[in-house]
Design an enzyme around this catalytic site. Structure first.
Site, mmCIF file in Angstrom:
data_model
loop_
_atom_site.group_PDB
_atom_site.id
_atom_site.type_symbol
_atom_site.label_atom_id
_atom_site.label_comp_id
_atom_site.label_asym_id
_atom_site.label_seq_id
_atom_site.Cartn_x
_atom_site.Cartn_y
_atom_site.Cartn_z
ATOM 1 N N ASP A 128 0.868 -1.180 0.000
ATOM 2 C CA ASP A 128 0.000 0.000 0.000
ATOM 3 C C ASP A 128 0.908 1.234 0.000
ATOM 4 O O ASP A 128 1.279 1.743 1.062
ATOM 5 C CB ASP A 128 -0.861 -0.068 1.272
ATOM 6 C CG ASP A 128 -1.801 1.112 1.412
ATOM 7 O OD1 ASP A 128 -2.042 1.805 0.414
ATOM 8 O OD2 ASP A 128 -2.276 1.332 2.546
HETATM 9 C C1 SPV Z 1 -6.439 1.368 4.547
HETATM 10 O O1 SPV Z 1 -7.200 0.472 4.883
HETATM 11 O O2 SPV Z 1 -5.911 1.426 3.441
HETATM 12 C C2 SPV Z 1 -6.121 2.451 5.493
HETATM 13 C C3 SPV Z 1 -6.123 2.190 6.932
HETATM 14 O O3 SPV Z 1 -5.804 3.527 5.042
HETATM 15 S S1 SPV Z 1 -4.478 1.890 7.409
HETATM 16 O O4 SPV Z 1 -4.003 0.718 6.709
HETATM 17 O O5 SPV Z 1 -4.484 1.729 8.859
HETATM 18 O O6 SPV Z 1 -3.649 3.051 7.050
HETATM 19 MG MG MG Z 2 -5.231 3.442 3.021
#
Ligand code: SPV
Ligand code: MG
Length: 312
Positions: free
Chosen positions: A57
């Site tokens: 991510d």
């Molecule tokens: C997501 O689910 O992509 C979020 C929450 O942004 S976190 O992974 O805690 O950043």
């Molecule tokens: Mg996120």
């Protein structure tokens, strides 16, 4: 139900009881979030990156890829879908375009965080954390607010100051500036509840607060509601459950060489047919191209009432 009849995320923010969003990564998981009884869907950048391309991510998924997934989620559910837009896909100018795009895709809310683009997931421990200057992020929020054509599209500002270890003073300054810029709700992201409690003790502006209790998941909804939170997001539990379940089933098939080894523990095909609304397809076929239906005849779901409607 028409799209305009859907509950909006803005309406959820006005409710007195705390609302819950379930994290989803595609249309199927969004439908399961809805079926489980969540109030809305969190289109998670973590989950979408993971499930669509199996990548971290880190703003590696493009705007177009994200929009396609969010559009599919919106089509699959009646509850509001909030799009996790990371750092807004670039500058305030990018934010103008992405806001219009997510609005057209049917999102009920967009969440923009003050990480630099490209961002690193807030949960990654080794990430070098630098946030954009407060004015720059406030400009992104203003850009989103002014770019939306429907004022009920909720613009959520996400403060990463506590994740970046900049302290509660910095988080308060950022949160105030983003509310001033027009944010409809705030997420102050954190790895602990204690520092959020310190933040909330000193926070005195009237703006709905959203919490993501991933790393303090022992804290229940009742306590979060007592602290004044209006929405809690459970962002990645569904996709993590899916990983465990898929791994387990696949391992047992390899070990036994036999699909029956898992048949008691996986969703029966009837559940899959229900999820994809197979009865709608069968009814449509019977209604519009009965010659294609063959000897199976009218579907079971075709009631006497709908049969009569068809004859009128
Ligand atoms: C997501 O689910 O992509 C979020 C929450 O942004 S976190 O992974 O805690 O950043
Ligand atoms: Mg996120």
């Amino acid at each position: 139900m028409k799209f305009s009849d859907k509950t909006s995320f803005s309406a959820l923010l006005k409710r007195t009881e705390i609302g819950i969003l379930g994290g989803a990564h595609d249309a199927l998981s969004a439908r399961l979030v809805e079926e489980a009884g969540f109030d809305g869907v969190w289109a998670s950048s973590f989950g979408m990156s993971l499930s669509s391309r199996c990548i971290p991510d880190a703003d590696l998924l493009t705007l177009t890829e994200t929009l396609d997934i969010v559009r599919n989620m919106v089509a699959a559910v009646q509850i509001p879908v909030v799009a996790d837009c990371n750092a807004g896909f670039g500058s305030a100018v990018n934010v103008i375009h992405m806001t219009r795009d997510f609005e057209r895709a049917g999102a009920s809310g967009i969440c923009i965080e003050d990480n630099c683009y490209p961002k690193r997931c807030s949960l990654y421990q080794r990430a070098q954390r630098e946030l954009v200057p407060i004015d720059e992020m406030a400009g992104k929020i203003r850009a989103a607010v002014e770019a939306r054509s429907d004022p009920s599209l909720a613009v959520i500002a996400r403060v990463e100051a506590l994740i970046a270890k900049l302290g509660v003073d910095n988080a308060l300054e950022r949160a105030s500036a983003y509310v001033e810029a027009g944010a409809d709700a705030l997420v102050v992201h954190s790895t602990t509840i204690e520092i959020l409690e310190e933040f909330l003790d000193r926070w005195d502006l009237d703006c709905p607060m959203i919490v993501i209790p991933t790393l303090f998941d022992h804290v229940g909804l009742a306590h979060l509601a007592k602290l004044g939170y209006r929405i809690a997001i459970f962002p990645n539990q569904a996709v993590r459950a899916a990983i465990r379940a898929m791994r387990d089933a696949l391992r047992r098939i390899i070990e036994t060489g036999n699909g029956a080894a898992v048949s008691e523990d996986i969703a029966p095909l009837s559940e899959v047919y229900e999820l994809v609304r197979l009865d709608h397809l069968e009814e449509a076929e019977w209604r519009y191209s009965p010659a294609a239906v063959g000897p199976a005849g009218p579907p079971r779901a075709l009631t006497e009432e709908s049969r009569l409607r068809r004859l009128q």
